[in-house]
Write a protein that holds these residues in place. Structure first.
Motif, short mmCIF file in Angstrom:
data_model
loop_
_atom_site.label_atom_id
_atom_site.label_comp_id
_atom_site.label_asym_id
_atom_site.label_seq_id
_atom_site.Cartn_x
_atom_site.Cartn_y
_atom_site.Cartn_z
N CYS A 88 32.89 46.02 53.47
CA CYS A 88 32.79 45.43 54.80
C CYS A 88 33.34 46.43 55.81
CB CYS A 88 33.57 44.12 54.84
SG CYS A 88 33.58 43.32 56.46
N ARG A 89 32.47 46.94 56.68
CA ARG A 89 32.90 47.87 57.74
C ARG A 89 33.57 47.12 58.88
NH1 ARG A 89 27.54 49.05 56.91
NH2 ARG A 89 27.00 47.96 58.82
N ASP A 90 34.43 47.81 59.61
CA ASP A 90 35.07 47.17 60.76
C ASP A 90 34.30 47.39 62.05
OD1 ASP A 90 35.68 49.77 61.58
OD2 ASP A 90 37.85 49.44 61.64
N GLU A 91 33.16 48.05 61.97
CA GLU A 91 32.29 48.28 63.14
C GLU A 91 33.08 48.83 64.33
OE1 GLU A 91 29.19 48.39 62.80
OE2 GLU A 91 28.79 47.09 61.08
N ALA A 92 33.71 49.98 64.09
CA ALA A 92 34.50 50.68 65.13
C ALA A 92 35.63 49.81 65.68
CB ALA A 92 33.59 51.18 66.25
N GLY A 93 36.23 49.01 64.80
CA GLY A 93 37.38 48.21 65.19
C GLY A 93 37.06 46.87 65.81
N LEU A 139 33.49 39.49 57.57
CA LEU A 139 32.15 38.93 57.41
C LEU A 139 32.29 37.64 56.64
CD1 LEU A 139 29.91 41.97 56.37
CD2 LEU A 139 29.84 40.72 58.53
N GLU A 140 31.48 36.68 57.00
CA GLU A 140 31.38 35.44 56.24
C GLU A 140 30.04 35.50 55.51
OE1 GLU A 140 30.73 30.74 57.30
OE2 GLU A 140 31.71 32.04 58.76
N ALA A 199 37.49 43.07 56.79
CA ALA A 199 37.08 44.46 56.94
C ALA A 199 37.81 45.32 55.90
CB ALA A 199 37.37 44.95 58.35
N GLY A 200 37.08 46.18 55.25
CA GLY A 200 37.62 47.02 54.18
C GLY A 200 37.46 46.41 52.81
N GLU A 258 29.19 37.59 61.40
CA GLU A 258 30.30 38.43 61.84
C GLU A 258 31.42 37.59 62.46
OE1 GLU A 258 28.07 40.91 64.56
OE2 GLU A 258 27.99 42.50 63.06
N HIS A 259 32.66 38.03 62.20
CA HIS A 259 33.84 37.46 62.85
C HIS A 259 34.57 38.61 63.53
CE1 HIS A 259 33.65 33.40 61.18
NE2 HIS A 259 33.14 33.98 60.10
N GLY A 260 34.63 38.56 64.86
CA GLY A 260 35.21 39.66 65.64
C GLY A 260 36.73 39.66 65.64
N ARG A 261 37.29 40.81 65.93
CA ARG A 261 38.74 40.95 66.04
C ARG A 261 39.27 40.10 67.20
NH1 ARG A 261 40.80 43.50 62.19
NH2 ARG A 261 40.04 45.48 61.43
N ASP A 262 38.41 39.82 68.16
CA ASP A 262 38.82 39.02 69.32
C ASP A 262 38.84 37.52 69.02
OD1 ASP A 262 36.13 38.42 69.17
OD2 ASP A 262 35.62 39.30 71.11
N GLY A 263 38.57 37.15 67.76
CA GLY A 263 38.60 35.75 67.35
C GLY A 263 37.27 35.04 67.48
#
Length: 156
Positions: A41-46, A51-52, A91-92, A129-134
């Motif tokens: 699972c990539r973090d797509e540039a942070g 991923l679900e 991610a990772g 996708e689940h973003g870092r921003d929630g």
């Protein structure tokens, strides 16, 4: 020694690629090549936290088995393991494992590539996708490049 039945699993738990490779080759002296692929699972540039992954239970395993059996026959593989995870994967984290065993390297490489190209396009798995921003993103659409990768095997 004859080819074994492919090992197919869909699971939420993580997997150990080294242990799976050992299980596939243990006691075997006819295997000359082992090719493994681990999809992460990539973090797509942070921007991506996780991923679900959802799947169609029963149908996903059946399609994975069908793909594996075609690969084993087409490339004269001596063994094959395909494991796909479902649930939330950070991610990772590891998503998918394919290990192809063959008498020679090219068959192992081709077998592993074939399985991955068909898993991405034919097996009933969906990613959100689940973003870092929630925020939860959209379900990820199929890509034309994945279809093209699969189609090269059909034309051969």
């Amino acid at each position: 020694m004859n080819a074994a039945e492919p090992i197919i699993r869909v699971q939420s738990e993580d997997f150990d690629p080294a242990a799976e490779s050992l299980a596939l080759t243990s006691g075997r002296k006819d295997i000359g090549a082992l090719v493994s692929f681990v999809g992460l699972c990539r973090d797509e540039a942070g921007t991506l936290a996780a991923l679900e992954l959802e799947h169609y239970p029963g149908m996903a395993e059946a399609e994975m088995r069908r793909i594996a059996e075609i690969a084993m026959s087409r490339f004269s593989l001596l063994g094959l393991t395909a494991i796909h995870r479902h649930g939330r994967i950070e991610a990772g984290g590891q998503i998918v494992l394919v290990i192809a065993a063959a008498p020679h390297r090219q068959a192992a490489f081709d077998g592993a590539n074939f399985v991955m190209d068909f898993l991405k396009t034919s097996a009933p798995f969906w990613k959100k996708e689940h973003g870092r921003d929630g925020r939860s993103g959209n379900w990820i659409a199929a890509k034309d490049a994945d279809d093209s990768a699969r189609d090269r095997w059909i034309k051969e």
